[in-house]
Write a protein that holds these residues in place. Structure first.
Motif, PDB file in Angstrom:
ATOM      1  N   PRO A 131       0.811  -1.227   0.000  1.00 57.05           N
ATOM      2  CA  PRO A 131       0.000   0.000   0.000  1.00 57.05           C
ATOM      3  C   PRO A 131       0.843   1.276   0.000  1.00 57.05           C
ATOM      4  N   SER A 132       2.011   1.230   0.639  1.00 54.13           N
ATOM      5  CA  SER A 132       2.869   2.415   0.674  1.00 54.13           C
ATOM      6  C   SER A 132       3.414   2.762  -0.706  1.00 54.13           C
ATOM      7  N   TYR A 133       3.389   1.788  -1.631  1.00 54.18           N
ATOM      8  CA  TYR A 133       3.800   2.044  -3.010  1.00 54.18           C
ATOM      9  C   TYR A 133       2.589   2.367  -3.888  1.00 54.18           C
ATOM     10  N   TYR A 134       1.556   1.506  -3.828  1.00 50.99           N
ATOM     11  CA  TYR A 134       0.473   1.733  -4.782  1.00 50.99           C
ATOM     12  C   TYR A 134      -0.394   2.930  -4.393  1.00 50.99           C
ATOM     13  N   ARG A 135      -0.241   3.432  -3.176  1.00 50.21           N
ATOM     14  CA  ARG A 135      -0.853   4.724  -2.851  1.00 50.21           C
ATOM     15  C   ARG A 135      -0.414   5.779  -3.863  1.00 50.21           C
ATOM     16  N   PRO A 539      12.670   6.121  -1.533  1.00 47.09           N
ATOM     17  CA  PRO A 539      11.702   5.044  -1.320  1.00 47.09           C
ATOM     18  C   PRO A 539      10.892   5.114  -0.032  1.00 47.09           C
ATOM     19  N   HIS A 540      11.340   5.892   0.923  1.00 46.81           N
ATOM     20  CA  HIS A 540      10.656   5.894   2.225  1.00 46.81           C
ATOM     21  C   HIS A 540       9.863   7.169   2.465  1.00 46.81           C
ATOM     22  N   GLU A 542       6.931   9.441   2.879  1.00 48.25           N
ATOM     23  CA  GLU A 542       5.513   9.246   3.182  1.00 48.25           C
ATOM     24  C   GLU A 542       4.668  10.436   2.773  1.00 48.25           C
ATOM     25  N   GLU A 543       5.311  11.532   2.359  1.00 48.59           N
ATOM     26  CA  GLU A 543       4.596  12.758   2.025  1.00 48.59           C
ATOM     27  C   GLU A 543       4.399  12.939   0.529  1.00 48.59           C
ATOM     28  N   SER A 544       5.188  12.273  -0.264  1.00 48.07           N
ATOM     29  CA  SER A 544       5.058  12.400  -1.718  1.00 48.07           C
ATOM     30  C   SER A 544       5.651  11.167  -2.380  1.00 48.07           C
ATOM     31  N   ALA A 545       5.353  11.007  -3.672  1.00 45.68           N
ATOM     32  CA  ALA A 545       5.869   9.851  -4.406  1.00 45.68           C
ATOM     33  C   ALA A 545       7.388   9.867  -4.426  1.00 45.68           C
ATOM     34  N   TRP A 546       7.962  11.060  -4.517  1.00 43.42           N
ATOM     35  CA  TRP A 546       9.408  11.259  -4.422  1.00 43.42           C
ATOM     36  C   TRP A 546       9.669  12.736  -4.192  1.00 43.42           C
ATOM     37  N   ASP A 547      10.780  13.017  -3.567  1.00 44.05           N
ATOM     38  CA  ASP A 547      11.220  14.399  -3.408  1.00 44.05           C
ATOM     39  C   ASP A 547      11.883  14.830  -4.711  1.00 44.05           C
ATOM     40  N   LYS A 548      11.445  15.952  -5.275  1.00 44.72           N
ATOM     41  CA  LYS A 548      11.938  16.355  -6.590  1.00 44.72           C
ATOM     42  C   LYS A 548      13.453  16.557  -6.590  1.00 44.72           C
ATOM     43  N   ALA A 549      13.996  17.121  -5.521  1.00 47.14           N
ATOM     44  CA  ALA A 549      15.439  17.366  -5.481  1.00 47.14           C
ATOM     45  C   ALA A 549      16.214  16.051  -5.551  1.00 47.14           C
ATOM     46  N   ARG A 550      15.718  15.024  -4.875  1.00 47.10           N
ATOM     47  CA  ARG A 550      16.421  13.740  -4.903  1.00 47.10           C
ATOM     48  C   ARG A 550      16.260  13.062  -6.261  1.00 47.10           C
ATOM     49  N   ALA A 551      15.082  13.184  -6.851  1.00 46.15           N
ATOM     50  CA  ALA A 551      14.896  12.630  -8.190  1.00 46.15           C
ATOM     51  C   ALA A 551      15.754  13.387  -9.200  1.00 46.15           C
TER      52      ALA A 551
END
Length: 891
Positions: A131-135, A539-540, A542-551
């Protein structure tokens, strides 16, 4: 100290040590460059890994290890593509729930990947079914929905009666379900789609900048299928539609109703040769024709439509399939000639491509020529190589061939006769537009991406419907829409999703608080795998699919490794989603994978038997697949042994456990890397594994034999070495560094290992031919340390064992600095030059490395064998490849 490779004595030890210190956790040091190496997202099957999978994972591991040693921050993650048909079908077969089963399978993969020493950062791992992914898969679905890129529509879809779900076009191969091989049917049901067609041109344009295999890029270009042409309207005449007046009079009210259809053509220059038209059996205008047609024509059309409905799109367009059709009893007006041309229904025309109708020019298209010949339709040649070569075209016609070339001029084309194809296309396009019946445009073969699945095991689609059927996306704070934990999840006979039978899931409230029902279709697995590479960046979160700066730091993936079979599915879908994310400002890259590498397959010798009387074979098969146990009971003359891809279904799998138990993990790695080029097929061989073992033993022996000469502080005095024999060893060492570094970058792992073998031979021979000196020991120490470090990405267990237990170093080779090769030290003192005359070898000579082109040319001409070949001839050209070749062209 060991003098040979004995993996059981040290590989388990290093496996445990790497795990204890979490050696492969991703380093994020802003002062360092980054390297993102990624393998395709695997579905964990019950069979676990075979040594065939290792040909994918080990090479990626080699380049990632080298990059880390070169000072890069390396992201090398692994997770599991857990949703979708493969997992659900496996669970049904085993009468288990998919989730615990997939977790067990994932644990097996994890253990096997650790067994062979893959340097994954497991702290970033996830299953797409968590669920933490498919959310976030659902959140991204909503983003596409908000941009009108996710939509629901009634559509005729590919339906697999065995899997009981709709399939995307890309999942149908030769009219069969890609997963289970069942013939695919057509079924009209409401479905969810992603509007990938909106990105067709960008998906095409950006292929040019990708470092991908040309074959994969060509497959995507062909699948997208861009074509430039003219689309125009044609009026229908016939029973019940008017007085039969076929003149071009677009303002006439004589046709009742005024019935038309549109065609698209890339060859408007051939319009004067249009002698019939073809409609797809599903074309909307056919229903109107059926209402007005005489009963015999209507019955023939209905029968043909039913016949076509039973075929998949792939089957209807299969190469070599005979074209069939039925005359509708109606005609269309050729706007160029004003003449009526018969309208046929034919199943080779698809409603889903172009307009679902074509103008047919048998004089300029072989497919149309064959159809016209079969049904007795007039054939008018409209092109020729030149205006005075019309007889050649007539000769072709007599042979049953159309003149299809775009090189030439128009014939039988009124005022356009004699014009070139390009000139006529321009002028006829303008004429159609001026007439007001059409326009020049671009079409694409690409269809929108069908994402609905009428199955349980998938990511729920985050949409609800109110009592009027109005769609409402589920609010962000209510995500994820959880997949209910149920015991019975098998697909239903009526084609509805199993979720539709769960009231607690279906019944809910909409955003306004009123009663609503949930969407019960789930997303196909390709949705989950279209963004997983971004989640690995963060990957961890919880607030967004990914942090833009890290991506932004990690993306794009620098090297993506996997099979070519995903060319027009996963790879295309992931590119599409990434472009959408770029447009939304979620990422700063337009492409997800900067470089793509496709590995070859591993084949194993597999038993078949000759077919018996009455047995039939599938196309391409040579015999009936049998088990190894059955092979023991069959007479030798009935057996057929063939190389076949390793797979559980063929019973020919060799597991990593079997290979490691018998030969060792490093031997398995070296064998897979050395036996063939990365993209070539490999025929599995125990003899090859034994060869890998011998190579590793030679490395151990070289170090063991020279331990007494090892100087740990060799770096302090290496630059002052001047002894000729010592410099020869240094030359070998630096040639090795440069070659291995270059080859790993090129994925030429087999030649990298070959260079190590050459190094071992050269150094061993040099040591035999000299008495030694202090400087020689210093150069030898550099050589010993270097060979261990460059071996490390290929055989990390052995490298760490030699590093610590034989050279007395501390830590791990993974954390050591990759050696730097010096091109000056690597240069040969002398080289052998091959001399050719007109491409044939006529002699060789030794000369100083780096000799000038003029010196090489002069020396070549002095060779007796060369002079004899040049006697009485004039030299036309001299080709010189420095330090390698002189080729003299003379006649």
């Amino acid at each position: 100290m060991p003098e040979r490779y004995e993996p059981a004595t040290f590989e388990p030890k290093w496996r445990q040590k790497w795990k204890e210190v979490d050696l492969f956790r991703t380093r994020e040091d802003a002062s360092r460059p980054k390297f993102y190496g990624l393998d395709f997202f695997p579905y964990p099957s019950g069979a676990g890994l075979s040594v065939g999978h290792c040909k994918n994972y080990v090479p990626t591991d080699v380049i990632c290890r080298m990059k880390y040693m070169q000072g890069y921050n390396v992201l090398h993650p692994m997770g599991f593509d857990a949703f979708g048909l493969p997992a659900e079908n496996e669970a049904i077969k085993r009468k288990r729930h998919p989730w615990p089963m997939i977790q067990e399978y994932g644990e097996t993969y994890h253990r096997q990947m650790d067994l062979i020493g893959i340097s994954y950062d497991w702290s970033r791992s996830f299953f797409s079914s968590e669920p933490s992914y498919y959310r976030w898969t659902q959140w991204l679905f909503k983003k596409l929905y908000e941009k009108d890129l996710a939509f629901r529509a009634n559509a005729e879809v590919n339906w697999c009666p065995k899997d009981k779900t709709a399939l995307a076009n890309e999942e149908v191969v030769g009219g069969l379900c890609e997963r289970c091989g069942t013939p695919v049917e057509k079924r009209a049901i409401p479905q969810w789609f992603f509007r990938i067609t909106s990105y067709a041109q960008r998906l095409l344009d950006d292929l040019d900048d990708l470092n991908w295999p040309e074959g994969i890029k060509a497959m995507q270009r062909n699948w997208i299928g861009r074509s430039e042409g003219v689309e125009f309207e044609m009026r229908i005449s016939g029973p019940g539609l008017g007085n039969g007046d076929h003149r071009v009079d677009l303002d006439s009210d004589s046709h009742a109703p005024n019935l038309t259809f549109r065609v698209f053509t890339t060859r408007i220059d051939t319009i004067f040769g249009m002698t019939f038209c073809v409609l797809a059996p599903e074309h909307p205008v056919v229903k109107t024709l059926l209402k007005h047609a005489p009963s015999d024509s209507a019955q023939a059309m209905e029968a043909y439509r039913a016949q076509a409905a039973a075929l998949s799109d792939i089957s209807r367009q299969a190469e070599g399939r005979e074209k069939t059709g039925v005359f509708t009893g109606y005609h269309a007006i050729n706007p160029a000639t004003g003449k009526p041309v018969p309208i046929y229904l034919a199943d080779y025309v698809l409603m889903g491509y172009g307009t679902g109708a074509i103008m047919a020019v048998p004089g300029g298209d072989q497919r149309d020529f064959d159809f016209a010949t079969r049904y007795g339709i007039e054939i008018i040649p409209v092109g020729a190589p030149a205006i005075d070569r019309v007889e050649e075209v007539e000769a072709l016609k007599a042979q049953g061939k159309a003149f299809e070339s775009k090189d030439g001029v128009l014939i039988n084309s009124g005022e356009y006769t004699g014009k070139s194809v390009s000139e006529a296309q321009q002028q006829l396009g303008e004429w159609i537009e001026a007439l007001g019946i059409g326009e020049r445009k671009v079409n694409y073969k690409l269809r929108d991406w069908l994402i609905s699945r009428q199955r349980y095991w998938g990511c729920p689609i985050p949409v609800t419907y109110d009592k009027d059927g109005h769609q409402d996306p589920v609010p962000d704070d209510l995500l994820p829409v959880m997949l209910p934990d149920v015991e019975n999840y098998e697909p239903t006979e009526d084609g509805r999703s199993p979720l539709a039978a769960i009231p607690d899931f279906v019944n809910t409230t909409g955003p306004d608080g009123t009663l609503a029902r949930r969407e019960t279709d789930t997303m196909g697995g390709f949705a989950c795998s279209s963004w997983y590479f971004l989640r690995f960046c963060d990957p961890h979160n919880e607030e967004s699919a990914w942090d833009k700066a890290r991506a932004d730091y990690w993306m794009p993936v620098d090297c993506y490794v996997g099979g070519a079979e995903h060319a027009v599915m996963h790879l295309l879908y992931a590119r599409f989603w990434t472009k959408v994310f770029y447009d939304l400002g979620l990422v700063s890259v337009k492409e997800p994978f900067a470089r793509l590498e496709n590995q070859g397959q591993v084949l194993a010798m597999t038993p078949y038997r000759k077919p018996r009387e009455g047995e039939t074979l599938d196309v391409g098969d040579e015999g009936i697949l049998i088990s190894f146990a059955e092979a023991k009971e069959i007479p030798e003359e009935d057996l057929l042994w063939r190389w076949a891809r390793m797979s559980k279904s063929k019973g020919n799998v060799v597991t990593p456990e079997e290979a490691v138990d018998q030969y060792g993990a490093d031997a398995l790695r070296v064998y897979e890397l050395f036996v063939a080029p990365f993209d070539a097929e490999v025929q599995w061989s125990n003899e090859g594994m034994q060869g890998a073992t011998r190579f590793l033993s030679r490395v151990f022996k070289l170090v063991s034999d020279n331990q007494a000469r090892w100087k740990p502080g060799w770096k302090h005095s290496i630059e002052s070495v001047s002894d000729p024999d010592a410099l020869k060893i240094r030359r070998c060492t630096h040639q090795l560094i440069l070659k291995v570094t270059q080859d790993v970058e090129k994925f030429a792992f087999n030649t990298a290992i070959s260079s190590m073998m050459i190094f071992l031979n050269s150094v061993t021979d040099l040591l035999k031919s000299t008495d030694g000196s202090g400087e020689l020991d210093i150069a030898l120490s550099e050589a010993l340390e270097t060979v261990v470090l460059v071996l490390s990405p290929f055989a990390p267990f052995s490298a760490d064992e030699i590093w610590t237990e034989m050279l007395g170093r501390t830590g791990f080779t993974y954390q050591s600095e990759w050696p730097q090769g010096d091109p000056e030290l690597a240069k040969e003192d002398s080289v052998t030059i091959a001399v050719q005359v007109n491409g044939k070898l006529r002699g060789t000579f030794e000369t100083s490395a780096g000799s000038t082109q003029s010196d090489l040319e002069a020396s070549a001409k002095e060779l007796g064998g060369v002079q004899a070949q040049l006697d009485g001839k004039t030299i036309r050209k001299v080709i010189v490849i420095p330090d390698k070749l002189v080729n003299i062209v003379a006649n």
